[in-house]
Design an enzyme around this catalytic site. Structure first.
Site, PDB file in Angstrom:
ATOM      1  N   ARG A 187      28.022  58.049   3.246  1.00 61.29           N
ATOM      2  CA  ARG A 187      29.238  58.080   3.654  1.00 61.29           C
ATOM      3  C   ARG A 187      30.012  59.353   4.344  1.00 61.29           C
ATOM      4  NH1 ARG A 187      28.935  55.251  -1.279  1.00 61.29           N
ATOM      5  NH2 ARG A 187      29.603  53.185  -1.165  1.00 61.29           N
ATOM      6  N   ASN A 222      35.698  54.875   4.640  1.00 64.71           N
ATOM      7  CA  ASN A 222      34.712  56.068   4.335  1.00 64.71           C
ATOM      8  C   ASN A 222      34.542  57.109   5.368  1.00 64.71           C
ATOM      9  OD1 ASN A 222      34.147  55.293   1.555  1.00 64.71           O
ATOM     10  ND2 ASN A 222      33.022  53.576   2.337  1.00 64.71           N
ATOM     11  N   ARG A 238      31.277  48.206 -10.416  1.00 67.84           N
ATOM     12  CA  ARG A 238      29.916  48.013 -10.186  1.00 67.84           C
ATOM     13  C   ARG A 238      29.398  48.270 -11.495  1.00 67.84           C
ATOM     14  NH1 ARG A 238      29.954  50.374  -4.104  1.00 67.84           N
ATOM     15  NH2 ARG A 238      29.940  48.219  -3.176  1.00 67.84           N
ATOM     16  N   HIS A 243      33.171  59.228  -4.533  1.00 69.87           N
ATOM     17  CA  HIS A 243      32.848  57.586  -4.283  1.00 69.87           C
ATOM     18  C   HIS A 243      31.592  57.775  -3.293  1.00 69.87           C
ATOM     19  CE1 HIS A 243      32.583  53.597  -2.964  1.00 69.87           C
ATOM     20  NE2 HIS A 243      32.942  53.843  -1.756  1.00 69.87           N
ATOM     21  N   THR A 299      30.081  45.607   3.379  1.00 68.38           N
ATOM     22  CA  THR A 299      30.615  45.289   2.144  1.00 68.38           C
ATOM     23  C   THR A 299      32.005  44.836   2.399  1.00 68.38           C
ATOM     24  OG1 THR A 299      31.313  47.526   1.546  1.00 68.38           O
ATOM     25  CG2 THR A 299      28.949  46.717   1.110  1.00 68.38           C
TER      26      THR A 299
END
Length: 334
Positions: free
Chosen positions: A107, A139, A170, A194, A249
């Site tokens: 990312r 991101n 998650r 993240h 995603t």
């Protein structure tokens, strides 16, 4: 001769209506943006939805597709436009625009490609919705939330990154699967960045108040015979795995963003791990955005929960902050 409309409807009020009170704008109508939009619509969180993108045909097509489903929704107005005037009076603006993460790409490698895009987007948003709350999803989200804060001039509590809300979801799913319970019954937090340097708070992981660390003092460590640490590795790897399988995603992050939107819209004072300005917390001295447990309400980030972390967890958090600052300090034109 009177028209069908004139014969059918007798107007009692003809003045201007009040502007929307719960308008949501989504900037970027890619896979993530549309997942956010649909999730917000299905949870009935907005009285108007605005979509913005630079690709006009796709933008119009997405708007029309949603409008055609109006019978099944309770959002009376869905609009779109390339011009940011369509976003005026938004209460929440969700920013998903930017170049997509590629398979195997960290990312953090995305940062410079997306910064220049934000220089055009953020000032336009603030121009038309100076009182909005910004939720950054693009991101690398922590760096781009910092960039958004700098470019917007808004107070830090009104610039939020989606952060580790999804990482924590998650984590809770994977841990709950192993324990044979529902994700909502496992309490666990992922903080920090993240992504690759996220921090699992094993010291706080519990089910019904029962600390997993008390049951297994080595949980999350290399010395753990049950190898619970593998669960966090799966959290970190899961986005890359989904991207490998389907190319991107979108659904989980869309649901995550709608969850944050609900807490703000309904003034719920729910605690979420989202990206916020952490300077002065846990010994972090630089201006960086990282995820901590934040109380979300109608003000945005109303407050931050001072979580009791172990020395190692604080060290990992600082390492996350140092890594992000190393990238941010080289950014120009902010």
């Amino acid at each position: 001769m009177a028209s069908v409309l004139q014969k059918l409807i007798t107007p009692l009020f003809s003045g201007p209506l009040e502007p929307p009170r719960n308008k949501v704008t989504v900037v970027g109508v890619g896979q993530v943006g549309m997942a956010c939009a649909v999730s917000v619509l299905l949870r009935e969180l907005a009285d108007e939805l605005a979509l913005v993108d630079v690709v006009e045909d796709k933008l119009k097509g997405e708007m029309m597709d949603l409008q055609h489903g109006s019978l099944f929704l309770k959002t009376p107005k869905i609009v779109s436009g390339k011009d940011y005037s369509v976003t005026a009076n938004s209460r929440i603006v969700v920013v998903t625009a930017g170049v997509r993460q590629q398979e195997g790409e960290s990312r953090l490698n995305l940062v410079q490609r997306n910064v220049n895009i934000f220089k055009h987007i953020i000032p336009q948003i603030v121009k038309y919705s100076p009182n909005c709350i910004l939720i950054v999803v693009s991101n690398p989200v922590d760096v781009l939330t910092y960039v958004t804060w700098k470019l917007s001039g808004l107070p830090k509590h009104r610039v939020i990154g989606s952060g580790t809300n999804l990482d924590s979801a998650r984590f809770r799913y994977l841990m709950a699967e192993r324990l044979g319970i529902h994700p909502s019954s496992f309490n666990g937090w992922i903080l920090g960045e993240h992504g690759d340097s996220s921090v699992p708070v094993w010291s706080g992981a519990n089910v019904a108040g029962v600390s997993l660390q008390k049951l297994n003092p080595d949980i999350g460590k290399d010395t753990d015979r049950e190898n619970w640490k593998e669960t966090h590795k799966k959290v970190v790897d899961s986005a890359y795995e989904v991207i490998r399988l389907k190319g991107y995603t979108n659904w989980a992050i869309g649901l995550s963003v709608a969850d944050l939107t609900e807490s703000i819209m309904k003034n719920l004072n729910r605690v979420h791990p989202v990206s916020t300005m952490v300077k002065g917390m846990y010994g972090i001295s630089d201006e960086v955005y990282l995820s901590l447990p934040c109380v979300l309400n109608s003000a945005g980030v109303g407050s931050v929960v001072n979580m009791t972390l172990t020395v190692d967890e604080v060290s990992q958090l600082k390492k996350s902050a140092d890594m992000l600052w190393h990238i941010q300090r080289d950014l120009r034109d902010l």
